[in-house]
Design an enzyme around this catalytic site. Structure first.
Site, PDB file in Angstrom:
ATOM      1  N   GLU A  80      -3.235   7.628  -4.266  1.00  0.00           N
ATOM      2  CA  GLU A  80      -3.059   6.332  -3.623  1.00  0.00           C
ATOM      3  C   GLU A  80      -2.849   5.214  -4.642  1.00  0.00           C
ATOM      4  O   GLU A  80      -3.497   5.187  -5.677  1.00  0.00           O
ATOM      5  CB  GLU A  80      -4.332   6.051  -2.810  1.00  0.00           C
ATOM      6  CG  GLU A  80      -4.350   4.737  -2.074  1.00  0.00           C
ATOM      7  CD  GLU A  80      -5.718   4.471  -1.439  1.00  0.00           C
ATOM      8  OE1 GLU A  80      -5.906   4.854  -0.273  1.00  0.00           O
ATOM      9  OE2 GLU A  80      -6.588   3.901  -2.130  1.00  0.00           O
ATOM     10  N   TYR A 126       0.852  -1.185   0.000  1.00  0.00           N
ATOM     11  CA  TYR A 126       0.000   0.000   0.000  1.00  0.00           C
ATOM     12  C   TYR A 126       0.891   1.239   0.000  1.00  0.00           C
ATOM     13  O   TYR A 126       1.847   1.322   0.772  1.00  0.00           O
ATOM     14  CB  TYR A 126      -0.906   0.034   1.245  1.00  0.00           C
ATOM     15  CG  TYR A 126      -1.695   1.315   1.324  1.00  0.00           C
ATOM     16  CD1 TYR A 126      -2.963   1.402   0.751  1.00  0.00           C
ATOM     17  CD2 TYR A 126      -1.155   2.453   1.912  1.00  0.00           C
ATOM     18  CE1 TYR A 126      -3.667   2.598   0.774  1.00  0.00           C
ATOM     19  CE2 TYR A 126      -1.849   3.655   1.932  1.00  0.00           C
ATOM     20  CZ  TYR A 126      -3.110   3.716   1.354  1.00  0.00           C
ATOM     21  OH  TYR A 126      -3.800   4.906   1.363  1.00  0.00           O
TER      22      TYR A 126
END
Ligand code: GDP
Ligand code: MN
Length: 378
Positions: free
Chosen positions: A189, A101
């Site tokens: 992101e 992530y």
């Protein structure tokens, strides 16, 4: 403003972030065509502006163009969390060894952007954040100094990234930071950023949120807005320059000034009611704008009463009243309406409104109490 995965990844790619080859399709036949151009093994991904598509069945691997077409047919006829799928992204399938992530967002409390990274990336990142927050590395970026090399190394070390990937990772994180900064984003992101079978990094998913207040200096990004995916009343409100946010209460509020709008909502709650929206018609609103605001409020089926709270300064009370009357002719509301009008030309406005059977109030407390009562059917 939310951007779709395919749009976010295109922006990331401009800043040197590696993304899979692929294209977006709005029909199954197109999806098939793209899959055959890519050589068969692809992933077909629903483009909707919500997270968790994978878990909702919106991300599927296909072994052949035939299968890609089949999956696209299915995805293009489904809804994910209430949003119809109108487009699918067909990407070359990635050979995934590990999911990381990597995101940058704005930490309001810290008053600076923060990088968040985790070796436990993928579809369960929310759970990771909730249950094992120590698995998420946070590094704050000084807004004037920008991202420093040592910070990149700290993030890479923090997620125990193998040394041979640090160079690639550095390019990706700097690219993501530049994309974030240059786009006036509030979120950039990549989840997952994957380590591929042949030992490289690849951004398999992408998400960006752009600060609405900065869109005027990004016409190219503003054009990416997908109004099909937004609340239609909010789209309508934007067209008229109204600041409108739909809520789930029963008292519609029409107010001039953001601060006054928030106060009005608070006072409604204080007397036991619940606001159906935040709406700031702004200063100097024209009758046409007021009419639009009124239409938007009344299009909500949950509305049981409308509270109009206008403090006339630049905004003139008589113009507001004319707007309300004009809108009433169009929408013929059946719910009680309570008005508090003070300031410039308030008297003229009030006279106009009394003729239209509206309940008037002198103070905000009085108006709110009347609105709550009316909404409760008393
Ligand atoms: P999200 O669920 O909306 O976040 O959609 P993602 O694009 O992140 O996809 C969800 C999950 O599907 C990823 O975490 C991967 O595990 C998997 N996935 C996505 N693309 C591929 C791919 O190209 N190959 C493989 N093997 N899995 C993929
Ligand atoms: Mn994802």
């Amino acid at each position: 403003m939310k951007l779709h995965e395919y749009q976010s990844k295109q922006i990331f790619a401009r800043y040197g972030v590696p993304i899979p080859n692929g294209r977006v399709a709005s029909t199954a036949a197109e999806a098939r065509q793209i899959a055959s151009e890519l050589g068969g093994r692809v992933v077909v991904k629903a483009q909707v502006l919500v997270g968790g598509r994978g878990k909702a069945g919106g991300v599927k691997l296909a072994q052949s163009p035939d299968e890609a077409e089949e999956i696209a047919t299915r995805l293009l006829s489904m809804e994910i969390k209430g949003l119809p799928v109108r487009k699918v992204l067909v990407d070359e399938a990635a050979d995934i060894r590990k999911e990381i992530y990597l995101g940058i967002t704005n930490d309001r409390a810290a008053r600076r952007p923060v990088i968040m990274a985790s070796a436990a990336g993928g579809v369960d990142i929310e759970e990771v954040a909730r249950e094992t927050p120590e698995k998420i590395v946070k590094v704050y970026i000084h807004p004037l100094l920008g991202l420093q090399d040592y910070q990149i190394r700290n993030v890479a070390a923090g997620i125990e990234l193998p040394k041979e990937l640090w160079r690639e990772f550095g390019k990706i994180l700097s690219g993501l930071w530049q994309a974030y900064q240059n786009s006036d984003a509030t979120l950039a992101e990549i989840n997952p950023l994957v380590v591929t079978g042949d030992g490289h990094l690849l951004a398999v998913d992408g998400k960006m949120l752009i600060d609405d207040n900065a869109l005027m200096r990004h016409p190219d990004l503003a054009e990416m807005r997908d109004t099909d995916e937004e609340d239609p009343t909010e789209v309508e409100a934007r067209k008229y320059g109204l600041s409108f946010i739909k809520l789930d209460g029963s008292i519609g509020c029409m107010v001039n000034g953001a601060g006054l709008a928030m106060t009005t909502m608070d006072i409604v709650k204080l007397f036991g009611g619940s606001p159906a929206n935040f709406l700031d018609i702004g200063g100097g609103a024209s009758a046409e704008k007021v009419a639009a605001a009124f239409r938007i409020i009344l299009s909500d089926p949950n509305i049981k009463a409308v509270l109009i709270n206008i403090f006339g300064g630049i905004t003139r009370g008589d113009l507001v009243a004319q707007g309300i009357l004009q809108a009433m002719e169009e929408v013929k509301p059946e719910v009680p309406m309570i008005v508090r009008l003070v300031g410039t030309n308030a008297e003229e406005g009030r006279k106009l409104l009394e003729k239209a059977n509206m309940i008037t109030a002198e103070t905000l407390a009085d108006a709110a109490q009347k609105a709550v009562k009316a909404a409760q059917g008393a």
